[in-house]
Design a protein around this motif. Structure first.
Motif, PDB file in Angstrom:
ATOM      1  N   TYR A 146       1.114  -1.125   0.118  1.00 40.78           N
ATOM      2  CA  TYR A 146      -0.216   0.123   0.025  1.00 40.78           C
ATOM      3  C   TYR A 146       0.842   1.768   0.299  1.00 40.78           C
ATOM      4  CZ  TYR A 146      -4.111  -2.685   0.808  1.00 40.78           C
ATOM      5  OH  TYR A 146      -4.819  -3.978   0.933  1.00 40.78           O
ATOM      6  N   ALA A 147       1.702   0.766  -0.240  1.00 34.85           N
ATOM      7  CA  ALA A 147       3.053   1.895  -0.335  1.00 34.85           C
ATOM      8  C   ALA A 147       2.672   4.105  -1.128  1.00 34.85           C
ATOM      9  CB  ALA A 147       3.692   2.066  -0.437  1.00 34.85           C
ATOM     10  N   THR A 148       1.932   3.389  -2.002  1.00 38.41           N
ATOM     11  CA  THR A 148       1.316   4.126  -3.631  1.00 38.41           C
ATOM     12  C   THR A 148       0.303   4.633  -3.242  1.00 38.41           C
ATOM     13  OG1 THR A 148       0.882   2.164  -4.453  1.00 38.41           O
ATOM     14  CG2 THR A 148       3.189   3.163  -5.065  1.00 38.41           C
ATOM     15  N   VAL A 149      -0.472   3.850  -2.378  1.00 34.83           N
ATOM     16  CA  VAL A 149      -1.521   4.568  -1.122  1.00 34.83           C
ATOM     17  C   VAL A 149      -2.059   4.858  -0.070  1.00 34.83           C
ATOM     18  CG1 VAL A 149      -2.506   3.346  -3.663  1.00 34.83           C
ATOM     19  CG2 VAL A 149      -2.751   2.753  -1.574  1.00 34.83           C
ATOM     20  N   ALA A 150      -1.158   4.110   0.811  1.00 34.88           N
ATOM     21  CA  ALA A 150      -1.785   4.828   2.571  1.00 34.88           C
ATOM     22  C   ALA A 150      -1.289   6.305   2.614  1.00 34.88           C
ATOM     23  CB  ALA A 150      -1.532   3.399   2.782  1.00 34.88           C
ATOM     24  N   GLY A 151      -0.616   6.772   2.010  1.00 31.76           N
ATOM     25  CA  GLY A 151       0.740   7.805   2.779  1.00 31.76           C
ATOM     26  C   GLY A 151       1.718   7.199   3.402  1.00 31.76           C
ATOM     27  N   GLY A 152       2.006   6.370   2.948  1.00 32.96           N
ATOM     28  CA  GLY A 152       2.846   5.959   4.191  1.00 32.96           C
ATOM     29  C   GLY A 152       3.493   4.154   3.652  1.00 32.96           C
ATOM     30  N   PRO A 153       5.085   4.004   4.104  1.00 33.26           N
ATOM     31  CA  PRO A 153       6.043   2.612   3.572  1.00 33.26           C
ATOM     32  C   PRO A 153       4.992   1.363   4.499  1.00 33.26           C
ATOM     33  CG  PRO A 153       7.190   3.855   4.382  1.00 33.26           C
ATOM     34  CD  PRO A 153       6.092   5.074   4.331  1.00 33.26           C
TER      35      PRO A 153
END
Length: 942
Positions: A566-573
C-alpha cells in the motif's frame, strides 16, 4: 474509527473515474428493441482507460466512428487475478433512434401472464411473424439522438436495455406489461439514469425532463423517476446536493438499524432522506463494521492508513462505492498486474513452472465443474476440496516438490477468495455468484476505505457501544434490547454479520422461521486475517502491488501467502500480509510478536539475497476477525449443503414487514463484497418504505414466498431436469403411472438459450449477428439466466403439440390459436399446479430436489474459478497456451457427452455416506484409451 486527517494528496494526477452502478437483474428478453443497437464493429479500437465508461453525451460527440468499448474480465475478486479478459464493443449510432413502430413485443420473466404473441419473436423468425395493425395513437417517442448510449448506460446500471426487471414489475411501474407504453417507459428510464450518471454529484429532478418528454408520456416519467429514486438507483450517496435533501424533521415512523457497517449506513441515509426517524445501534466504538481503516504512525512523521478489513474495490465498472468515492472527489489506484511468487527459500519461482502449474490447476477446476454436472444432485453434498484432491491424486504422480508447493499456493488463493476451507466449500454452488461479477479494474482507494465510511456516517444518529442482545417483533412493531435499554420502533433492520447470527448471541422473539434458521446454518462464514506493518521506507519498491510466498507445509499454505503493498496509496510505506484458510484459524491464537517474526523471516529470505536490507517495522497490527464478537469471521461462502437460495432466504423480512435483514450474506449476486453490503442497504430501505406506505394506506403487502411455494419451485426445477417429452424449446412432465389422456401435464417453454446451428424452423435474419453479440454482452451481467414460462394442459394436448411441424413458432401458434392457452410465470401456475407437481414427484420417487438457481449454475462456474485460482492481475493476452510437460493434467478435455455410472452408495455412519463413481475415458477426465478410475467422495447426509 480514526482515519487519517491530513494525508497529503499524492494522487491528484489520477483523473476522476466515472463509475456506474451495476446491479444486474434477470434479462428475460435479450433481443433488443429494433433500432436500439447499431451495427457492431468486429475490430473495434480499445478504450484507453479500462476503468472509465463514457457518458451518453461523450459518445454522441465522438461521431459515428467512435467505438464504445469496455472490458468484461473474468472474475478477479481477490488475490492474483488471471491474465485474460473479454471485451465487448458497441459502435455509436449517430442518427438517433430509428425504432420500428411494430417492435412492440416485449416480455419479462416475472410477469404472471405472458401472452404467446408477445414472446413469439424470441423463438422464431421475428420478421416472418404476423403483426397486428399498429394503433396510430401509439408512438415510440424520440427523446434525443443518444438512445444507444443511454441503453448501454442503463445496462451497466443493472437494467436490461429493452425490457423490465422483476423489481420494476413488482413495483407496478406499468399497468400493462408489453406494447408501445413499455418501450417508451424504458426509453425514459434509460434517459434518466444516463442523465444522472453524467454528474453523480447533482440531484436530478423530474422537472429536468418535462420539456424533453412528450406530455402524453408524463405519467411514464412520473413512474420511472419515482421508481429510480425510491429504489436508490439515482440520487444516492454523499454529494452536498444529495445530503441537503434530508429533511430537518422526520415525518415518517421511527426505525432502528442494528449495525453501522456499509449496509446499515446505506439504509440509514436512504431512509433519512425519505423522512424516517432513524436510530443506528452499533456495538463497536466506531462505524464501518468489517471495513476498518486504522491510522498507523511512527517516528519522523511516518504514517499510513491501513485497511484491516475490506480493502479492494473489486470491479470499478458499476461499483456503487465508486460512485460515492467520485462524489468525494477521490482518485483511484488500479491494482497492477505484476505479482511475482517466491519459494519457501526466498527464490523467485520459475516463470515457466508458474505458468504450467497455474494452467494445470485451472484444468482441475474445469474437471471439477464437469464432475458436478455428472453427479447432479449428489454434488450438493460434496465439497470442492474432495473433488480437487481426488483429481490431484489421479493426475499428480509425476509432480515434483516445488510444483506441489505452487499447487498449494493456488489452493490458498482459492480459500482466500472464499474465506473458507476448500474442504467445506460446496462443489455444486461455491461459485454461484460468478455471473454477476462486476467488470472493471480492482482498485485501492487512497487514504483507505475509511473515507467512505466517514462520509456515509456523517450526521447519521449512531449510538456506539450498544450491543443488541434481543429483538422482539410482531404485527405492531419491534423492540430492540441493548443491555438495559429498550428501543421501540415501527420497523427494524438487522445488518449484523452472518457469524453473529450463527452464534445465537441475539435472541429473536418469536424465534425466526425455521426456513431462515436453516439458511443461516447452511451458509458458510469464513475467516481472513492480516498483519499490517509500517516500515521506515518501502524496501520492496513501488513498482508492484502484490507478491506471493510459497509454504513447505500444506497445512500452512495460507500463512502469509500473499502480500499487498500500500506504499503508493496509504500515505506511507505500508505492507500487509494475508493469512487464509486453515492458517487463518490458527493465527487467531498466535501471539502477535510470533506472527511478526515469521513475516520478517519471509521478507528477509526474499530480499536479503538481493542485497536489500529489511528494517524492523515501526508499527504492526494483527487482526483477529474470528475472535471479534461483532463479526466472528470475515465473509460468507456457499458451504456444502447450501446454495445461492440461502442468500435469498436470509434477505427475507419477518413479522409481516416489521423486521428486515441486510448485509453481504443477504445478496446472492454480490456476497462477500463491500459493494454487496452497500446495495443490500439500499434494497432494504426501499422495502421498508414500501411496507410503511402500504400500512399507512391500510394495504396488505404480499408476504414472502411460503416454504411450500419455495419447495414447489425447487421440485419443478428438479422434475424438468428429466422431462417426459422434450422437443425444440418445449419440455413436458406428467404422471408416468397415469395413462389417462385427460390427466394433467405441465408444459415449460425456455427462451434465451443459445441457438443451435440447425435450429428447427428458423430462417436467416439479417440482424442476427448484431443481436447475438448484444446477447453475449448482456450475458456478462446474467450468465445462464433463462426465461421459463409455463402452462397446464392435458397429456393428450401435450402429445398433439409434439406432432406439430414447423418448429417452435408453429407450436406457439398452435398453443394460442388451437388450444387457446396462456403461458405464465412460475407464480402464475397457482395452487392447482402445486398439487400436480407434488403428484408427479411422488410417482417418480424421493430423489432429492436441487436449488432452482443451482440447476443452471452447475453448467457454468467459470468466472470465480479462474479468478480465485489466479492472484495476479489481468494481463493483456486473450488466453493461455497449453504449457509443455504438464503433469497435473495430461488428458485432452473431450467435448463429447460425459457419462457417469453410480457404482455404489455405502453408509459409513451417522450423517456420512460414501458415494462412489466410475468415471470412464469418455468423460474427458483422462487421455488413455480405456482408462478409468474410481472417485470416492464422503458426503454429508441430509
Amino acid at each position: 474509527m480514526d482515519p487519517p486527517d491530513d494525508i497529503a494528496d499524492q494522487f491528484s494526477l489520477f483523473p476522476p473515474i466515472p463509475f456506474t452502478l451495476y446491479d444486474p437483474h434477470e434479462i428475460p428478453n435479450p433481443e433488443p428493441i429494433p433500432g436500439f443497437l447499431p451495427n457492431f464493429n468486429p475490430n473495434p479500437n480499445q478504450n484507453s482507460d479500462p476503468t472509465s465508461f463514457p457518458s451518453s453525451s461523450q459518445v454522441s460527440e465522438t461521431g459515428s466512428s467512435h467505438i464504445l468499448s469496455f472490458s468484461i474480465p473474468k472474475k478477479r475478486r481477490r488475490g492474483r487475478p488471471q491474465r485474460s479478459s473479454t471485451s465487448f464493443n458497441i459502435a455509436h449510432f449517430p442518427n438517433g433512434t430509428d425504432l420500428n413502430p411494430n417492435g412492440n413485443d416485449f416480455t419479462s420473466a416475472s410477469s404472471n401472464s405472458i401472452s404467446v404473441n408477445s414472446i413469439r419473436n424470441n423463438v422464431g423468425n421475428a420478421n416472418s411473424l404476423p403483426r397486428a395493425a399498429p394503433d396510430t395513437s401509439d408512438e415510440i417517442i424520440v427523446i434525443n439522438r443518444e438512445s444507444t448510449a443511454e441503453a448501454v448506460v442503463a445496462l451497466t446500471a443493472g437494467f436490461p436495455a429493452d425490457s423490465l426487471t422483476d423489481e420494476e414489475i413488482d413495483a407496478g411501474v406499468l399497468p400493462v406489461i408489453g406494447g408501445i407504453e413499455q418501450v417508451n417507459y424504458i426509453l425514459i428510464r434509460n434517459h434518466i439514469i444516463a442523465k444522472w450518471r453524467e454528474n453523480v454529484s447533482n440531484w436530478v429532478t423530474k422537472e429536468m425532463f418535462v420539456d424533453t418528454i412528450p406530455k402524453h408520456c408524463h405519467t411514464l416519467l412520473d413512474s420511472a423517476y419515482n421508481y429510480l429514486v425510491s429504489h436508490g438507483y439515482i440520487n444516492f450517496g454523499v454529494a452536498p446536493a444529495i445530503k441537503e435533501k434530508i429533511p430537518s424533521e422526520p415525518s415518517k415512523p421511527n426505525v432502528v438499524v442494528i449495525g453501522a457497517g456499509l449496509a446499515g449506513l446505506a439504509a440509514a441515509r436512504q431512509m433519512m432522506r425519505v423522512g424516517f426517524k432513524v436510530t443506528v445501534l452499533e456495538g463497536r466504538k466506531r462505524a464501518g463494521g468489517r471495513v476498518y481503516t486504522k491510522k498507523m504512525e511512527g517516528g519522523n512523521r511516518v504514517f499510513a492508513a491501513a485497511d484491516l478489513g475490506g480493502s479492494v474495490l473489486t470491479g470499478t465498472l458499476g461499483n456503487p462505492l465508486g460512485i460515492v468515492a467520485r462524489q468525494l472527489g477521490s482518485t483511484f489506484h488500479k491494482v497492477r498486474d505484476k505479482c511475482p511468487l517466491y519459494s519457501s527459500e526466498g527464490k523467485p519461482v520459475d516463470h515457466d513452472m508458474d505458468m504450467k502449474v497455474e494452467y494445470d490447476f485451472n484444468h482441475l477446476l474445469d474437471k471439477a465443474s464437469r464432475l458436478r454436472q455428472l453427479m447432479g444432485d449428489v454434488s450438493v453434498d460434496v465439497s470442492l476440496g474432495a473433488a480437487l484432491e481426488t483429481f490431484r491424486q489421479v493426475y499428480g504422480d509425476d509432480v515434483d516438490a516445488e510444483e506441489m508447493k505452487l499447487f498449494n499456493w493456488h489452493l490458498a488463493n482459492l480459500e482466500y477468495a472464499n474465506a473458507g476451507l476448500i474442504s467445506k466449500l460446496s462443489l455444486a454452488f461455491w461459485d454461484q455468484d460468478d455471473p454477476y461479477d462486476m467488470g472493471g479494474d480492482h482498485c485501492f482507494l487512497p487514504g483507505g476505505n475509511g473515507r467512505l465510511v466517514q462520509a456515509l456516517a456523517e450526521n447519521v444518529p449512531i449510538l456506539y457501544e450498544k450491543t443488541v442482545n434481543t429483538i422482539r417483533y410482531g404485527n405492531h412493531g419491534v423492540q430492540v434490547v441493548a443491555g438495559n435499554q429498550v428501543f421501540e420502533c415501527d420497523m427494524a433492520l438487522c445488518t449484523v454479520p452472518l457469524g453473529v447470527l450463527k452464534s445465537g448471541s441475539i435472541k429473536f422473539i418469536p424465534e425466526l422461521p425455521q426456513r431462515k434458521l436453516d439458511g443461516i446454518k447452511r451458509l458458510g462464514f469464513g475467516l481472513l486475517n492480516k498483519v499490517a506493518m509500517l516500515f521506515p521506507h518501502a524496501f520492496w519498491g513501488t513498482d508492484l502491488d502484490t507478491f506471493g510466498h510459497l509454504s513447505d507445509d500444506p497445512s500452512r499454505r495460507g500463512e502469509f501467502f500473499l502480500f499487498y503493498s500500500y506504499a503508493t496509496v496509504a500515505g506511507g510505506p505500508l505492507l500487509i500480509a494475508l493469512v487464509a484458510g486453515e492458517a487463518a484459524h490458527k493465527f487467531e491464537c498466535m501471539p502477535p510478536t510470533d506472527a511478526v517474526t515469521l513475516v520478517l523471516q519471509i521478507l528477509k529470505g526474499i530480499y536479503e539475497p538481493q542485497g536489500i536490507n529489511v528494517p524492523e517495522p515501526i508499527q504492526t497490527v494483527c487482526t483477529r476477525w474470528g475472535s471479534d464478537p461483532f463479526s466472528l469471521g470475515s465473509y460468507s461462502n456457499v458451504a456444502v449443503g447450501a446454495s445461492g437460495d440461502d442468500y435469498d432466504i436470509l434477505a427475507e423480512s419477518v413479522g409481516d414487514g416489521r423486521l428486515f435483514f441486510a448485509g453481504e450474506a443477504t445478496t446472492r449476486r454480490y456476497p462477500a463484497t463491500m459493494h454487496g453490503a452497500f446495495l443490500t442497504g439500499l434494497r432494504e430501505a426501499a422495502n421498508m418504505a414500501h411496507h410503511a406506505n402500504a400500512r399507512s394506506l391500510k394495504i396488505k403487502v404480499g408476504r414472502n414466498p411460503s416454504k411450500n411455494a419455495h419447495s414447489c419451485a425447487s421440485l419443478l426445477a428438479d422434475l424438468f431436469r428429466e422431462p417426459d417429452l422434450e422437443f425444440g424449446s418445449f419440455s413436458i412432465i406428467f404422471g408416468r403411472k397415469n395413462a389417462d389422456p385427460k390427466s394433467p401435464a405441465i408444459l415449460r417453454v425456455t427462451f434465451n438459450e443459445p441457438r443451435k446451428k440447425s435450429h428447427e424452423g428458423s430462417k436467416p435474419d439479417q440482424q442476427h449477428s448484431n443481436k447475438l453479440l448484444f446477447q453475449q454482452l448482456q450475458s456478462h451481467f446474467n450468465q445462464q439466466q433463462q426465461l421459463h414460462v409455463y402452462t397446464l394442459l392435458s397429456r393428450q394436448q401435450a402429445l398433439e403439440l409434439r406432432e406439430v411441424r414447423g418448429g417452435d413458432e408453429m407450436r406457439l401458434n398452435y398453443l394460442c390459436e388451437k388450444l387457446g392457452v396462456k403461458l405464465v410465470g412460475r407464480k402464475g401456475l397457482g395452487s392447482t399446479a402445486d398439487s400436480v407437481i407434488a403428484a408427479i414427484k411422488a410417482q417418480r420417487g424421493n430423489r432429492k430436489p436441487t436449488s432452482t438457481s443451482g440447476t443452471s449454475k452447475l453448467k457454468t462456474g467459470t468466472l470465480k474459478r479462474k479468478l480465485v485460482r489466479r492472484a495476479k492481475v489481468v494481463g493483456k493476452r486473450n488466453g493461455l497456451a497449453t504449457p509443455p510437460n504438464s503433469n497435473f493434467v495430461n488428458g485432452k478435455v473431450s467435448e463429447e457427452t460425459r457419462t457417469v455410472h453410480q457404482a455404489s452408495s455405502t453408509t459409513l455412519g451417522p450423517g456420512k455416506q460414501l458415494t462412489t463413481f466410475l468415471l470412464t475415458s469418455d468423460c474427458g477426465l483422462s487421455s488413455g484409451t480405456g482408462f478409468c478410475f474410481i472417485l470416492t467422495l464422503s458426503a454429508k447426509a441430509h
